[in-house]
Design a protein around this motif. Sequence first.
Motif, PDB file in Angstrom:
ATOM      1  N   ILE A 136      -9.450   0.637  -3.892  1.00  0.00           N
ATOM      2  CA  ILE A 136      -8.115  -0.517  -3.660  1.00  0.00           C
ATOM      3  C   ILE A 136      -7.093   0.826  -3.744  1.00  0.00           C
ATOM      4  O   ILE A 136      -6.370   0.068  -2.296  1.00  0.00           O
ATOM      5  CB  ILE A 136      -7.703  -1.221  -4.604  1.00  0.00           C
ATOM      6  CG1 ILE A 136      -8.877  -3.286  -4.726  1.00  0.00           C
ATOM      7  CG2 ILE A 136      -6.392  -1.985  -4.676  1.00  0.00           C
ATOM      8  CD1 ILE A 136      -8.688  -3.508  -6.030  1.00  0.00           C
ATOM      9  N   MET A 137      -6.497   1.389  -3.681  1.00  0.00           N
ATOM     10  CA  MET A 137      -5.624   2.614  -4.206  1.00  0.00           C
ATOM     11  C   MET A 137      -5.923   3.222  -2.700  1.00  0.00           C
ATOM     12  O   MET A 137      -5.303   3.416  -2.051  1.00  0.00           O
ATOM     13  CB  MET A 137      -5.900   3.097  -4.929  1.00  0.00           C
ATOM     14  CG  MET A 137      -5.344   2.932  -6.709  1.00  0.00           C
ATOM     15  SD  MET A 137      -3.316   2.656  -5.855  1.00  0.00           S
ATOM     16  CE  MET A 137      -2.851   3.709  -6.120  1.00  0.00           C
ATOM     17  N   LEU A 138      -7.058   3.365  -2.297  1.00  0.00           N
ATOM     18  CA  LEU A 138      -7.823   4.040  -0.785  1.00  0.00           C
ATOM     19  C   LEU A 138      -7.043   3.219   0.594  1.00  0.00           C
ATOM     20  O   LEU A 138      -6.450   3.462   1.143  1.00  0.00           O
ATOM     21  CB  LEU A 138      -9.255   4.642  -0.570  1.00  0.00           C
ATOM     22  CG  LEU A 138      -9.678   4.847   0.662  1.00  0.00           C
ATOM     23  CD1 LEU A 138      -8.988   6.202   0.726  1.00  0.00           C
ATOM     24  CD2 LEU A 138     -11.403   4.920   0.251  1.00  0.00           C
ATOM     25  N   GLY A 139      -7.305   1.905  -0.356  1.00  0.00           N
ATOM     26  CA  GLY A 139      -6.912   1.512   1.146  1.00  0.00           C
ATOM     27  C   GLY A 139      -5.940   1.098   0.888  1.00  0.00           C
ATOM     28  O   GLY A 139      -4.758   1.010   2.253  1.00  0.00           O
ATOM     29  N   VAL A 140      -4.518   0.505   0.271  1.00  0.00           N
ATOM     30  CA  VAL A 140      -3.575   0.716   0.291  1.00  0.00           C
ATOM     31  C   VAL A 140      -3.173   2.162   0.688  1.00  0.00           C
ATOM     32  O   VAL A 140      -1.798   2.396   1.362  1.00  0.00           O
ATOM     33  CB  VAL A 140      -2.717   0.538  -1.144  1.00  0.00           C
ATOM     34  CG1 VAL A 140      -1.120   0.779  -1.399  1.00  0.00           C
ATOM     35  CG2 VAL A 140      -3.236  -0.669  -2.085  1.00  0.00           C
ATOM     36  N   ALA A 141      -3.127   3.132   0.189  1.00  0.00           N
ATOM     37  CA  ALA A 141      -2.841   3.978   1.152  1.00  0.00           C
ATOM     38  C   ALA A 141      -2.861   4.703   2.345  1.00  0.00           C
ATOM     39  O   ALA A 141      -1.930   5.203   2.900  1.00  0.00           O
ATOM     40  CB  ALA A 141      -3.216   5.540   0.221  1.00  0.00           C
ATOM     41  N   SER A 142      -3.937   4.343   3.211  1.00  0.00           N
ATOM     42  CA  SER A 142      -4.184   4.141   4.180  1.00  0.00           C
ATOM     43  C   SER A 142      -3.581   3.337   4.965  1.00  0.00           C
ATOM     44  O   SER A 142      -3.515   3.347   6.167  1.00  0.00           O
ATOM     45  CB  SER A 142      -5.744   4.547   3.944  1.00  0.00           C
ATOM     46  OG  SER A 142      -7.211   4.790   3.493  1.00  0.00           O
ATOM     47  N   VAL A 143      -3.033   2.080   4.868  1.00  0.00           N
ATOM     48  CA  VAL A 143      -2.648   1.143   5.521  1.00  0.00           C
ATOM     49  C   VAL A 143      -1.019   1.795   5.199  1.00  0.00           C
ATOM     50  O   VAL A 143      -0.375   1.357   6.386  1.00  0.00           O
ATOM     51  CB  VAL A 143      -3.079   0.345   5.046  1.00  0.00           C
ATOM     52  CG1 VAL A 143      -1.827  -0.994   5.447  1.00  0.00           C
ATOM     53  CG2 VAL A 143      -3.857  -0.521   4.889  1.00  0.00           C
ATOM     54  N   ALA A 144      -0.314   1.733   3.758  1.00  0.00           N
ATOM     55  CA  ALA A 144       1.276   2.279   3.673  1.00  0.00           C
ATOM     56  C   ALA A 144       1.446   3.485   4.575  1.00  0.00           C
ATOM     57  O   ALA A 144       2.891   3.302   5.196  1.00  0.00           O
ATOM     58  CB  ALA A 144       0.747   2.879   2.570  1.00  0.00           C
ATOM     59  N   GLY A 145       1.052   4.465   4.809  1.00  0.00           N
ATOM     60  CA  GLY A 145       0.968   5.504   5.169  1.00  0.00           C
ATOM     61  C   GLY A 145       1.132   5.650   7.103  1.00  0.00           C
ATOM     62  O   GLY A 145       2.385   5.853   7.708  1.00  0.00           O
ATOM     63  N   PRO A 146       0.596   4.714   7.614  1.00  0.00           N
ATOM     64  CA  PRO A 146       0.752   4.623   9.368  1.00  0.00           C
ATOM     65  C   PRO A 146       1.497   3.634   9.389  1.00  0.00           C
ATOM     66  O   PRO A 146       1.707   3.597  10.257  1.00  0.00           O
ATOM     67  CB  PRO A 146      -1.305   3.863   9.292  1.00  0.00           C
ATOM     68  CG  PRO A 146      -1.434   5.162   8.753  1.00  0.00           C
ATOM     69  CD  PRO A 146      -1.420   5.012   7.450  1.00  0.00           C
TER      70      PRO A 146
END
Length: 147
Positions: free
Chosen positions: A79-89
Amino acid sequence: MKNIIFPIAGGILSLLFVLFAPQLYEALYYERAFSNELYNLSVYRLLAFVTVCFGWVPAFTYYYLVNSVSFSRWYHWLIMLGVASVAGPVFIFVSLVGIFMELGYDFTGQIASFCLADVFVTAVLFVIASFSIRWWSSNCRHTPIPE
């Protein structure tokens, strides 16, 4: 000793990403007019720095601020990976749209494609950060893969 080598290696990889940002980003996504404008505006390294921050800060947050036994499963890390991967872009998308609107350019489609490539880069940096700093976490050091 391995606990010191991992953060150093992760830091070096992140620094190399920032230093070689134009080459790496253009290898992932190149569209002549859009890429030329990014290069002329000298924003590649700034975008790389933002991407590194969105890779490392969520990992630090997961391992040291959240650091809970009830949040230490592999799917919580995912979940944290998904949040990081979406929030940055998404942050980069909004920033680039603002920059180019001020200049009178409409590169919305190219920015969206560029940000899709950045999703992959942010995910890789999050994984690098996770394996670099997880060793000192009291509750989550076994996530995503046990030692």
